[in-house]
Design an enzyme around this catalytic site. Structure first.
Site, PDB file in Angstrom:
ATOM      1  N   ASP A   3      38.901  50.174  37.545  1.00 42.33           N
ATOM      2  CA  ASP A   3      38.886  48.775  37.990  1.00 42.33           C
ATOM      3  C   ASP A   3      38.436  48.693  39.437  1.00 42.33           C
ATOM      4  O   ASP A   3      37.744  49.581  39.943  1.00 42.33           O
ATOM      5  CB  ASP A   3      40.290  48.181  37.813  1.00 42.33           C
ATOM      6  CG  ASP A   3      40.258  46.724  37.382  1.00 42.33           C
ATOM      7  OD1 ASP A   3      39.843  45.887  38.201  1.00 42.33           O
ATOM      8  OD2 ASP A   3      40.651  46.431  36.249  1.00 42.33           O
TER       9      ASP A   3
ATOM     10  N   HIS B  94      42.185  42.359  41.563  1.00 40.47           N
ATOM     11  CA  HIS B  94      42.087  42.498  40.116  1.00 40.47           C
ATOM     12  C   HIS B  94      42.754  43.771  39.627  1.00 40.47           C
ATOM     13  O   HIS B  94      43.564  43.751  38.692  1.00 40.47           O
ATOM     14  CB  HIS B  94      40.608  42.484  39.714  1.00 40.47           C
ATOM     15  CG  HIS B  94      40.367  42.365  38.245  1.00 40.47           C
ATOM     16  ND1 HIS B  94      40.284  43.465  37.413  1.00 40.47           N
ATOM     17  CD2 HIS B  94      40.173  41.278  37.454  1.00 40.47           C
ATOM     18  CE1 HIS B  94      40.059  43.064  36.173  1.00 40.47           C
ATOM     19  NE2 HIS B  94      39.981  41.736  36.167  1.00 40.47           N
TER      20      HIS B  94
ATOM     21  N   SER C  45      40.713  40.478  30.731  1.00 39.91           N
ATOM     22  CA  SER C  45      41.110  41.555  31.639  1.00 39.91           C
ATOM     23  C   SER C  45      42.610  41.810  31.601  1.00 39.91           C
ATOM     24  O   SER C  45      43.057  42.908  31.935  1.00 39.91           O
ATOM     25  CB  SER C  45      40.712  41.215  33.078  1.00 39.91           C
ATOM     26  OG  SER C  45      39.395  41.623  33.366  1.00 39.91           O
TER      27      SER C  45
END
Length: 564
Positions: free
Chosen positions: A167, A210, A377
């Site tokens: 990620d 994220h 996600s």
């Protein structure tokens, strides 16, 4: 978020999604190439191609053995990123590389990005009641995943499992316990990778968190009074940075997988950890899975890694996005917040394996804040976390975990749902069912024989026998269900063998009962009594068959009430 703010956010996403120019090609071959930047340390000189400008474009040169060996399988392939000079278009550069005859594959390196939808920070306080998707799946909570129920079943909750989060946007947080992380994004177009993994070390201006959010959904610490509750406790989180502030290239994600498989990457230590679960909440738009990505996946799966991937948020066929359209992975779509249907942003279609909650998923943000994330996600780490948790009690192959995930999904879609028309895989993964099926697989109970009428209630059994099948007694039929061999492709079929009970299962003693093109079929009870049955999957092409799997017949002891 107000309507105007949401529209501004979506327009902003539409711009940022394409911020990374596709200026890279990927060459694939069977041996380690010579990097043009390290000529002195190798025996083979790079190949330099003359350009119209008078400059030379130097590209990696595989050994002569590599060029000749065209039969190697995907797991033996190597890749290198090649920067395209500004004076060439991608098509011109690819044609020049093809004319060299040096490479098995020459492919575009597709731009990729994370699959978050709305990342606005929520209030800092944590309320466990928000995580309703942890509760038991039911008509009132059709999108829940029975995670609390799964926790109650765990026999080894303290056993450590390794989870690798490929990620970006990683930040330190009091509620997260990272192990050492690594960076796989190239600093320049020469495959150079700089150590580190925290976003502040690479792009201090980036506001993305994220990776922090994804990691917290999987493994935020449990019962510590702060932050959020992860799906699985006692997990080792390995942050593998493969994008830069939300954008990147597929080859950097593939490089992370190759490193896990043991490939030496300059500047990084050799991987010496344990196989576990890999979560990849990212993707790039491609019509097919590039060979460099499929090869990386194949090598990681062969090493024992289970790879979970988000389907994407473009509201289109997930088969148009990689790595979600690759083989050997578990692709996860997102359900709506309340309605038993697909989320409005989620990708869909045959490439999707299972679904999970995808709107309002509670996770960490920057500076120890919490937020309600949305996007595939955050559906993907829910699935990765469920698999990692059940791994504490069971050890299976990646292929078996993929099969178990699909068998453990439930569908409570509303009438006329988008899922029914677009395709949402096997349904919403239910953690407690995943645990039960893992237990059944370990004990050999997944492939089973049972009385046909036991599929019905007692009342329906009476109606069925009185109304239907008057030409034969339904009590005389047995239902055979084969689950462990997966779905049958068009060219595949099942062979059902029988052996007299108590006799060794040898080629001499086995009798072929018949062949079937479905994984659920019926046979005569008279022919089933006193015999053991085995099944295998075969293919017409090549005339190959899998190993024999024994079918559990213990359910035959449960005779239907109407047949007593």
């Amino acid at each position: 978020m107000k309507k105007n703010s949401l529209m501004a956010f979506l327009l902003g996403c539409a711009v940022s999604c394409h911020a990374v120019a596709a200026e890279r090609l990927v060459v694939t071959f069977n041996a380690t190439p010579l990097s043009a930047d390290h000529v002195t340390s190798q025996n083979v000189a790079p190949t330099c191609l003359p350009l119209v400008s008078g400059n030379n474009w130097c590209v990696p040169t595989p050994s002569a053995q590599t060029v000749r060996n065209q039969s190697a399988d995907a797991t033996s392939l190597k890749t290198a990123v090649v920067h395209v000079p500004e004076e060439l278009s991608l098509a011109q550069a690819q044609a020049m590389l093809e004319n060299t005859g040096l490479y098995r594959y020459i492919e575009r390196d597709y731009a990729t990005r994370t699959h978050s939808w709305n990342t606005d920070p929520a209030p800092d306080d944590f309320n466990a009641g928000i995580q309703t998707y942890f509760e038991q799946n039911s008509p009132s909570l059709p999108n829940a995943s029975s995670i609390f129920d799964m926790w109650a079943k765990l026999k080894n909750p303290d056993k450590n499992i390794d989870v690798y989060v490929v990620d970006e946007g990683f930040h330190l947080a009091d509620d997260l316990a990272y192990t050492d992380g690594f960076n796989f994004t190239v600093v320049k177009f020469d495959n150079e990778r700089r150590p580190g993994f925290l976003e502040v070390e690479f792009n201090p201006e980036c506001k993305s968190a994220h990776g922090t959010g994804v990691a917290s959904v999987i493994g935020a610490q449990i019962n510590n009074g702060i932050g959020v509750t992860g799906v699985v406790g006692d997990v080792t989180l390995h942050p593998l940075r493969a994008l830069d502030c939300g954008n990147g290239f597929l080859t950097d994600a593939a490089a992370a997988l190759n490193w896990l498989s043991g490939e030496v990457i300059e500047g990084l230590p050799v991987f010496d950890g344990n196989p576990g679960v890999v979560n990849m909440s990212l993707g790039g738009k491609t019509t097919t899975c590039p060979m460099y990505m499929q090869s990386a996946i194949d090598k990681a799966v062969n090493k024992g890694f289970v790879i979970v991937v988000s389907a994407g948020n473009e509201t289109e066929d997930a088969g148009l996005h990689s790595p979600g359209n690759c083989e050997g992975i578990i692709t996860v779509g997102a359900t709506a917040s309340q309605t038993a249907d697909i989320a409005g942003f989620s990708n869909y279609g045959p490439a999707v394996d299972v679904m999970a909650h995808g709107s309002g998923v509670l996770g960490l943000h920057r500076d120890n804040n919490t937020t309600e994330w949305a996007g595939t996600s955050f559906s993907s780490p829910l699935v990765a976390g469920m698999i990692a948790a059940v791994m504490k009690d069971f050890a299976f192959t990646p292929t078996q975990w993929e099969m178990l995930a699909e068998l453990s999904a439930v569908s409570r879609w509303i009438e006329g749902s988008q899922c029914e028309t677009l395709g949402c895989g096997a349904g919403i993964l239910e953690a407690a069912k995943l645990y039960n099926n893992a237990e059944a697989l370990l004990e050999g109970r997944l492939d089973s024989m049972s009385h046909l009428l036991n599929q019905l209630s007692d009342c329906n059994q009476s109606w069925f026998t009185a109304t239907l099948l008057k030409s034969s007694d339904p009590c005389d039929w047995v239902l055979v269900e084969v689950k462990t061999l997966g779905q049958l492709a068009e060219e595949e079929y099942l062979k059902l063998w029988s052996v007299e009970h108590g006799v060794a299962n040898t080629a001499e003693n086995r009798v072929l009962y018949g062949t079937f093109t479905q994984t659920k079929f019926s046979i005569s009870l008279d022919e089933a009594v006193g015999r053991d049955f085995y099944v295998q999957k075969c293919a017409h092409i090549g005339n190959t068959c899998s190993d024999l799997v024994k079918i559990d017949s213990s359910k035959l002891e449960n005779k239907p009430a109407v047949c007593q």
